[in-house]
Design a protein around this motif. Structure first.
Motif, PDB file in Angstrom:
ATOM      1  N   ALA A 228       0.830  -1.206   0.000  1.00  0.00           N
ATOM      2  CA  ALA A 228       0.000   0.000   0.000  1.00  0.00           C
ATOM      3  C   ALA A 228       0.863   1.254   0.000  1.00  0.00           C
ATOM      4  CB  ALA A 228      -0.932  -0.011   1.212  1.00  0.00           C
ATOM      5  N   ALA A 229       1.957   1.222   0.764  1.00  0.00           N
ATOM      6  CA  ALA A 229       2.842   2.383   0.821  1.00  0.00           C
ATOM      7  C   ALA A 229       3.483   2.663  -0.537  1.00  0.00           C
ATOM      8  CB  ALA A 229       3.913   2.161   1.891  1.00  0.00           C
ATOM      9  N   TRP A 230       3.927   1.601  -1.219  1.00  0.00           N
ATOM     10  CA  TRP A 230       4.500   1.805  -2.552  1.00  0.00           C
ATOM     11  C   TRP A 230       3.463   2.360  -3.519  1.00  0.00           C
ATOM     12  CZ3 TRP A 230       9.365   2.333  -3.177  1.00  0.00           C
ATOM     13  CH2 TRP A 230      10.288   1.604  -2.425  1.00  0.00           C
TER      14      TRP A 230
ATOM     15  N   VAL B  16      -5.120  10.506  -0.214  1.00  0.00           N
ATOM     16  CA  VAL B  16      -5.646   9.165   0.042  1.00  0.00           C
ATOM     17  C   VAL B  16      -4.954   8.643   1.301  1.00  0.00           C
ATOM     18  CG1 VAL B  16      -5.935   6.825  -0.845  1.00  0.00           C
ATOM     19  CG2 VAL B  16      -6.021   8.777  -2.417  1.00  0.00           C
ATOM     20  N   GLU B  17      -5.733   8.274   2.287  1.00  0.00           N
ATOM     21  CA  GLU B  17      -5.186   7.896   3.589  1.00  0.00           C
ATOM     22  C   GLU B  17      -4.518   6.513   3.554  1.00  0.00           C
ATOM     23  OE1 GLU B  17      -8.578   7.824   6.086  1.00  0.00           O
ATOM     24  OE2 GLU B  17      -9.077   9.939   5.793  1.00  0.00           O
ATOM     25  N   LEU B  18      -3.396   6.400   4.265  1.00  0.00           N
ATOM     26  CA  LEU B  18      -2.748   5.106   4.461  1.00  0.00           C
ATOM     27  C   LEU B  18      -3.046   4.616   5.870  1.00  0.00           C
ATOM     28  CD1 LEU B  18      -0.822   2.795   3.677  1.00  0.00           C
ATOM     29  CD2 LEU B  18       1.068   4.221   4.513  1.00  0.00           C
ATOM     30  N   HIS B  19      -3.580   3.410   5.963  1.00  0.00           N
ATOM     31  CA  HIS B  19      -3.925   2.817   7.259  1.00  0.00           C
ATOM     32  C   HIS B  19      -3.185   1.480   7.426  1.00  0.00           C
ATOM     33  CE1 HIS B  19      -7.441   5.445   8.313  1.00  0.00           C
ATOM     34  NE2 HIS B  19      -7.368   5.688   7.006  1.00  0.00           N
ATOM     35  N   PRO B  20      -1.941   1.511   7.935  1.00  0.00           N
ATOM     36  CA  PRO B  20      -1.272   0.240   8.232  1.00  0.00           C
ATOM     37  C   PRO B  20      -1.912  -0.380   9.485  1.00  0.00           C
ATOM     38  CG  PRO B  20       0.285   2.093   8.103  1.00  0.00           C
ATOM     39  CD  PRO B  20      -1.088   2.657   8.234  1.00  0.00           C
ATOM     40  N   ILE B  21      -2.233  -1.649   9.408  1.00  0.00           N
ATOM     41  CA  ILE B  21      -2.844  -2.356  10.523  1.00  0.00           C
ATOM     42  C   ILE B  21      -1.780  -3.191  11.235  1.00  0.00           C
ATOM     43  CG2 ILE B  21      -4.696  -3.923  11.215  1.00  0.00           C
ATOM     44  CD1 ILE B  21      -5.640  -1.291   9.923  1.00  0.00           C
TER      45      ILE B  21
ATOM     46  N   LYS C 150      -5.760  -7.191  20.028  1.00  0.00           N
ATOM     47  CA  LYS C 150      -6.727  -6.577  19.119  1.00  0.00           C
ATOM     48  C   LYS C 150      -6.002  -5.899  17.952  1.00  0.00           C
ATOM     49  CE  LYS C 150     -10.197  -5.711  22.708  1.00  0.00           C
ATOM     50  NZ  LYS C 150     -11.016  -4.679  23.393  1.00  0.00           N
ATOM     51  N   SER C 151      -6.713  -5.801  16.824  1.00  0.00           N
ATOM     52  CA  SER C 151      -6.130  -5.100  15.685  1.00  0.00           C
ATOM     53  C   SER C 151      -6.052  -3.610  15.995  1.00  0.00           C
ATOM     54  CB  SER C 151      -6.953  -5.337  14.422  1.00  0.00           C
ATOM     55  OG  SER C 151      -8.256  -4.804  14.570  1.00  0.00           O
ATOM     56  N   ALA C 152      -5.019  -2.966  15.475  1.00  0.00           N
ATOM     57  CA  ALA C 152      -4.790  -1.552  15.730  1.00  0.00           C
ATOM     58  C   ALA C 152      -4.502  -0.846  14.417  1.00  0.00           C
ATOM     59  CB  ALA C 152      -3.622  -1.370  16.697  1.00  0.00           C
ATOM     60  N   ASP C 153      -5.214   0.229  14.185  1.00  0.00           N
ATOM     61  CA  ASP C 153      -4.977   1.063  13.014  1.00  0.00           C
ATOM     62  C   ASP C 153      -3.915   2.087  13.391  1.00  0.00           C
ATOM     63  OD1 ASP C 153      -4.994   2.719  10.830  1.00  0.00           O
ATOM     64  OD2 ASP C 153      -7.101   3.288  10.984  1.00  0.00           O
ATOM     65  N   LEU C 154      -2.772   2.057  12.724  1.00  0.00           N
ATOM     66  CA  LEU C 154      -1.650   2.925  13.072  1.00  0.00           C
ATOM     67  C   LEU C 154      -1.676   4.255  12.329  1.00  0.00           C
ATOM     68  CD1 LEU C 154       1.198   0.247  13.211  1.00  0.00           C
ATOM     69  CD2 LEU C 154      -0.227   1.112  15.076  1.00  0.00           C
ATOM     70  N   HIS C 155      -2.736   4.523  11.593  1.00  0.00           N
ATOM     71  CA  HIS C 155      -2.825   5.759  10.811  1.00  0.00           C
ATOM     72  C   HIS C 155      -2.589   6.990  11.672  1.00  0.00           C
ATOM     73  CE1 HIS C 155      -4.278   8.664   7.855  1.00  0.00           C
ATOM     74  NE2 HIS C 155      -5.128   9.120   8.747  1.00  0.00           N
TER      75      HIS C 155
END
Length: 316
Positions: free
Chosen positions: A71-73, A135-140, A148-153
């Motif tokens: 996603a970052a690329w 466009v937002e990047l949301h690394p999980i 729990k899953s964490a959104d690092l955005h």
């Protein structure tokens, strides 16, 4: 369902709209599944997005593990120009080296080398372009204490914090070494809690979803074996006690993700086709990895190019 998503992407592309300047009230999310070396498939799929000029039609890109790296690329506009990293013997051979398991303290999967050397010196990633992209990047990632899953955005504000988020998302238990600490909390690989980040996207009001998958329809996740449980339980107890439970329940968690994706009224999933090469988590061979990238790209083009206008591209 599929037609609804493709139509919205086409309309937004024709209108040349970008996040914050839409004529509709939809929230379109791109989900990029990881899986370590299986991410070669989703990497190829992001190349299709880049080639079709579709990225501005999305509002956010959510990535898990290797999917966050892909996603970052994509967000810095270099998915295609850097795709050869997947089959570069030096990069892959240094990033993934099973022999390091014999050296105490050395990770089999060296994400620090990948993010801080490959992405800065060998094949520079456009970190500022990612930070500036509307466009937002949301690394999980997975919280090591809660599981729990964490959104690092929300933790990303400069190059260093972006690099930390990418490493945390891909911090495979045991294989990648210790968890990655961000703002006082430890995180491990996103795949433990959310291999395909559909729950996070839906929680954040996604109305339309495109999901790039790295497993074929006939590939399933198996429960940990007794030997795996014996080995990994010790690692989790020491480094990520909260993440043991989702790791043990991985079949159940994947099944819930499949249910959510299948039941959402506006979801388009793209997978490697049946018969595609099987890629293991630590695959390093150039041939299979290049094939996976090419296959993923073509699979996405076959679906997405039918619904959008393909921008003209120069020969270079």
């Amino acid at each position: 369902m599929t037609d609804t998503v493709l139509k919205l992407l086409r309309d937004r592309q024709e209108q040349r709209s970008t996040p914050g300047r839409r004529s509709d009230d939809a929230r379109v999310a791109l989900l990029v599944e990881g899986g370590s070396s299986r991410g070669a498939y989703s990497s190829g799929m992001t190349i299709a997005i880049e080639q079709l000029g579709l990225l501005p039609s999305f509002d956010a890109v959510y990535g898990s593990s290797a999917g966050a790296l892909n996603a970052a690329w994509l967000l810095c506009g270099r998915a295609e120009s850097t795709m050869h990293a997947w089959w570069d013997p030096m990069i892959m051979g240094t990033t993934i080296n099973p022999r390091r398991v014999l050296r105490r303290g050395r990770p089999v999967v060296d994400t620090r080398y990948l993010v801080h050397t490959v992405y800065t010196e060998i094949m520079p990633m456009g970190f500022q372009e990612i930070l500036d992209n509307p466009v937002e990047l949301h690394p999980i990632a997975t919280d090591a204490l809660t599981g729990k899953s964490a959104d690092l955005h929300g933790h990303i504000h400069d190059q260093a914090s972006l690099q930390a988020a990418l490493r945390a998302s891909a911090a495979m238990p045991l294989l990648a070494g210790e968890p990655v600490e961000i703002d006082g909390r430890a995180y491990v690989d996103a795949g433990l809690s959310e291999g395909t980040p559909v729950r996070t996207a839906l929680d954040q009001k996604a109305t339309h979803i495109v999901a790039f998958r790295t497993r074929r329809m006939d590939e399933t996740q198996s429960a940990p074996s007794r030997a795996e449980r014996m080995l990994m339980s010790r690692w989790f107890a020491r480094h990520a006690p909260g993440a043991l439970d989702p790791w043990l329940r991985r079949v159940e968690i994947r099944a819930e993700e499949e249910r959510l994706l299948a039941s959402h009224p506006a979801t388009l999933q793209i997978r490697p086709p049946l018969g595609s090469v099987r890629i293991g988590r630590t695959e390093r061979r150039p041939g299979p990895l290049q094939t996976a990238v090419d296959t993923g790209r073509q699979a996405a083009l076959d679906v997405l190019a039918a619904g959008v206008d393909v921008p003209s591209r120069g020969s270079g």
